[in-house]
Design an enzyme around this catalytic site. Structure first.
Site, PDB file in Angstrom:
ATOM      1  N   TYR A   1       0.852  -1.195   0.000  1.00  0.00           N
ATOM      2  CA  TYR A   1       0.000   0.000   0.000  1.00  0.00           C
ATOM      3  C   TYR A   1       0.882   1.237   0.000  1.00  0.00           C
ATOM      4  O   TYR A   1       1.824   1.332   0.783  1.00  0.00           O
ATOM      5  CB  TYR A   1      -0.896  -0.005   1.248  1.00  0.00           C
ATOM      6  CG  TYR A   1      -1.827   1.184   1.342  1.00  0.00           C
ATOM      7  CD1 TYR A   1      -2.853   1.368   0.423  1.00  0.00           C
ATOM      8  CD2 TYR A   1      -1.679   2.127   2.360  1.00  0.00           C
ATOM      9  CE1 TYR A   1      -3.719   2.460   0.513  1.00  0.00           C
ATOM     10  CE2 TYR A   1      -2.545   3.215   2.461  1.00  0.00           C
ATOM     11  CZ  TYR A   1      -3.559   3.380   1.534  1.00  0.00           C
ATOM     12  OH  TYR A   1      -4.414   4.454   1.626  1.00  0.00           O
TER      13      TYR A   1
ATOM     14  N   ASP B   1       9.184   2.768   0.334  1.00  0.00           N
ATOM     15  CA  ASP B   1       8.084   3.387   1.060  1.00  0.00           C
ATOM     16  C   ASP B   1       8.225   2.988   2.522  1.00  0.00           C
ATOM     17  O   ASP B   1       7.830   1.892   2.930  1.00  0.00           O
ATOM     18  CB  ASP B   1       6.742   2.922   0.483  1.00  0.00           C
ATOM     19  CG  ASP B   1       5.571   3.570   1.213  1.00  0.00           C
ATOM     20  OD1 ASP B   1       5.791   4.171   2.288  1.00  0.00           O
ATOM     21  OD2 ASP B   1       4.436   3.452   0.717  1.00  0.00           O
TER      22      ASP B   1
ATOM     23  N   LYS C   1       3.486   8.883   9.027  1.00  0.00           N
ATOM     24  CA  LYS C   1       3.183   8.261  10.318  1.00  0.00           C
ATOM     25  C   LYS C   1       4.127   8.735  11.437  1.00  0.00           C
ATOM     26  O   LYS C   1       3.972   9.853  11.878  1.00  0.00           O
ATOM     27  CB  LYS C   1       3.109   6.750  10.141  1.00  0.00           C
ATOM     28  CG  LYS C   1       1.947   6.440   9.151  1.00  0.00           C
ATOM     29  CD  LYS C   1       1.504   5.016   9.027  1.00  0.00           C
ATOM     30  CE  LYS C   1       0.226   4.991   8.178  1.00  0.00           C
ATOM     31  NZ  LYS C   1       0.233   4.092   7.057  1.00  0.00           N
TER      32      LYS C   1
END
Ligand SMILES: *Cc1c(COP(=O)(O)O)cnc(C)c1O
Length: 441
Positions: free
Chosen positions: A141, A244, A272
């Site tokens: 993702y 990522d 995050k």
């Protein structure tokens, strides 16, 4: 006010009652709890119930909720104004703090979310190489940008069912975009390959983007040689390697997954943890590549709230709490948690595996070790739903989706984790009954 009342009100005014789809409990059934406050490892809902929280904002929180140092940093920053449209010293400090930990990032640019970080990194890679093709891995993702949603695990894995089987365009190469509203043309230059296999690349490839530890299809570690293999495959054809690290950065190790596995990407995406719970993303990498960004270069990228004063204050305070010792603590606790969970599953006769990488903990409801998305999707989603609700009823909050993982952090001390393990024993028995009733005719 009850959760059900609030959810009904929410559904009247917010699509599905939530501002991010997985929160709606569509995959596990039932009504979401609405949080009023949180502290350390706990969240409280509007009915006054307390949960041990392993969601931790899907990994944005690592030092526990409402950590006094982060709260204080945000309060003080807010007193000086919330956004200026002019640069600030803290943006420089945060970029320096990232570079200190992640040496592949000569230069860093702040954005407002992980999605923006990956979208911008892809544009930059295409602008730098003059090529179009993006290679991504099934089950990874990278946020909800058009080009990257295809086969992206996490909540998208459950979209088809929730939408009653969405009708999606398919491009000529057969890539399905992953969401209605994304035209086939948006993924015409996206190639999807299986995780943990080094793909064959040609000179049409601008970049390969990968989660160095896959954490949106449950938890799948990179196989030995996978990340190194990607590095050489990219070098052979002049493509850029983008890691990522939105989840793994500043979480699996001091230097992120790239430090842990010893791989040097051209570009890295963050989010995050570096926002300390505020809206942050960042991407960084080789100076010669990053200098292709406007205002120095021809690749445009911008943001009204990029490098926001509150977000940078929270991010700096969060990184400050994470000295190298913190990662030993986190890793040790997560390792013990995974091991104890496995013990409970085995004792309950539940066919499930608890996996761990650094401080990331995943649970797979099946009898083998998944290495890619095809494996990961064979997890028993009904057993997960049963496990999830049994845990929640007993005061432990997991993410409401079988492809999400658990985020034990610095606030989850041994006593808290002992409670989690005890509760998991009872929940495993509940899930075993569901898994058993489904597998026996
Ligand atoms: C969460 C996530 C993103 C997207 O970040 P947002 O801040 O939700 O836009 C991107 N990549 C990975 C690996 C993620 O886990």
């Amino acid at each position: 006010m009850t959760n059900a009342e609030l959810f009904a009100r929410a559904c009247d005014v917010i699509p599905g009652g939530v501002n991010s789809p997985v929160r709606a409990f569509g995959a596990v059934g039932g009504t979401p709890y609405f949080v009023t406050r949180a502290e350390g490892p706990y969240v409280w809902d509007v009915e006054g119930r307390r949960y041990i929280d392993l969601v931790q904002s899907y990994g944005a929180i690592i030092a526990g909720h409402a950590h006094p140092r982060i709260v204080d940093a945000v309060r003080r920053a807010a007193g000086d104004g919330t956004s200026y449209g002019a640069p600030t010293e803290r943006e420089v400090q945060l970029a320096e703090a990232i570079r200190e930990r992640v040496p592949s990032c000569d230069k860093v640019r702040m954005v407002a979310s992980g999605t923006e970080a990956t979208m911008s990194a892809i544009r930059l890679a295409r602008g730098f190489t003059g090529r179009s093709r993006v290679v991504k891995f099934a089950g990874n993702y990278h946020g909800h940008g058009d080009a990257l949603l295809a086969e992206s695990g996490s909540g998208v894995a459950q979209l088809g069912r929730a939408a009653g089987g969405a009708q999606l365009d398919v491009d000529e190469a057969g890539t399905s975009p992953g969401s209605a509203g994304v035209p086939a043309s948006a993924v015409a230059d996206t190639t999807i390959v299986a995780y943990n296999q080094v793909p064959h690349l040609d000179d049409s490839v601008a970049c390969v983007i990968v989660e160095p530890v896959a954490a949106n299809m449950g938890l799948v570690a990179p196989a030995a040689g996978f990340l190194d293999g990607l590095r050489s495959a990219c070098d052979q054809v002049g493509a850029l390697l983008i890691l990522d690290e939105v989840i793994t950065g500043f979480r699996v190790a001091w230097g992120g997954a790239q430090g842990h596995y010893g791989v040097r990407p051209d570009l890295t995406c963050f989010g995050k943890v570096i926002g300390g719970g505020l809206n942050v993303g960042a991407f960084g990498g080789r100076a010669d590549v990053m200098d292709h960004l406007a205002p120095l270069g021809p690749v445009y990228q911008a943001g009204t709230l990029s490098g926001n004063p509150l977000a940078t204050a929270a991010g700096l305070a969060a990184l400050d709490l994470l000295d190298p010792d913190a990662y030993d603590t986190l890793g040790g606790r997560a390792g013990r948690l995974a091991c104890a969970l496995q013990g409970q599953f085995d004792a309950a006769g539940l066919v499930a595996r608890a996996t761990v990488v650094g401080s990331l903990v995943g649970v797979y409801f099946g009898d083998h070790h998944p290495v890619d998305y095809a494996d990961a999707r064979r997890t028993d989603e009904a057993a997960y739903a049963a496990f999830f609700h049994a845990m929640l009823q007993r005061g432990v909050a997991l993410a409401p989706g079988a492809y999400e993982i658990a985020f034990p952090g610095l606030a989850h001390d041994d006593a808290v984790l002992d409670t989690v393990v005890e509760v998991a024993g009872e929940a495993a028995a509940v899930a075993a009954a569901v898994a058993g009733s489904r597998s026996s005719p």
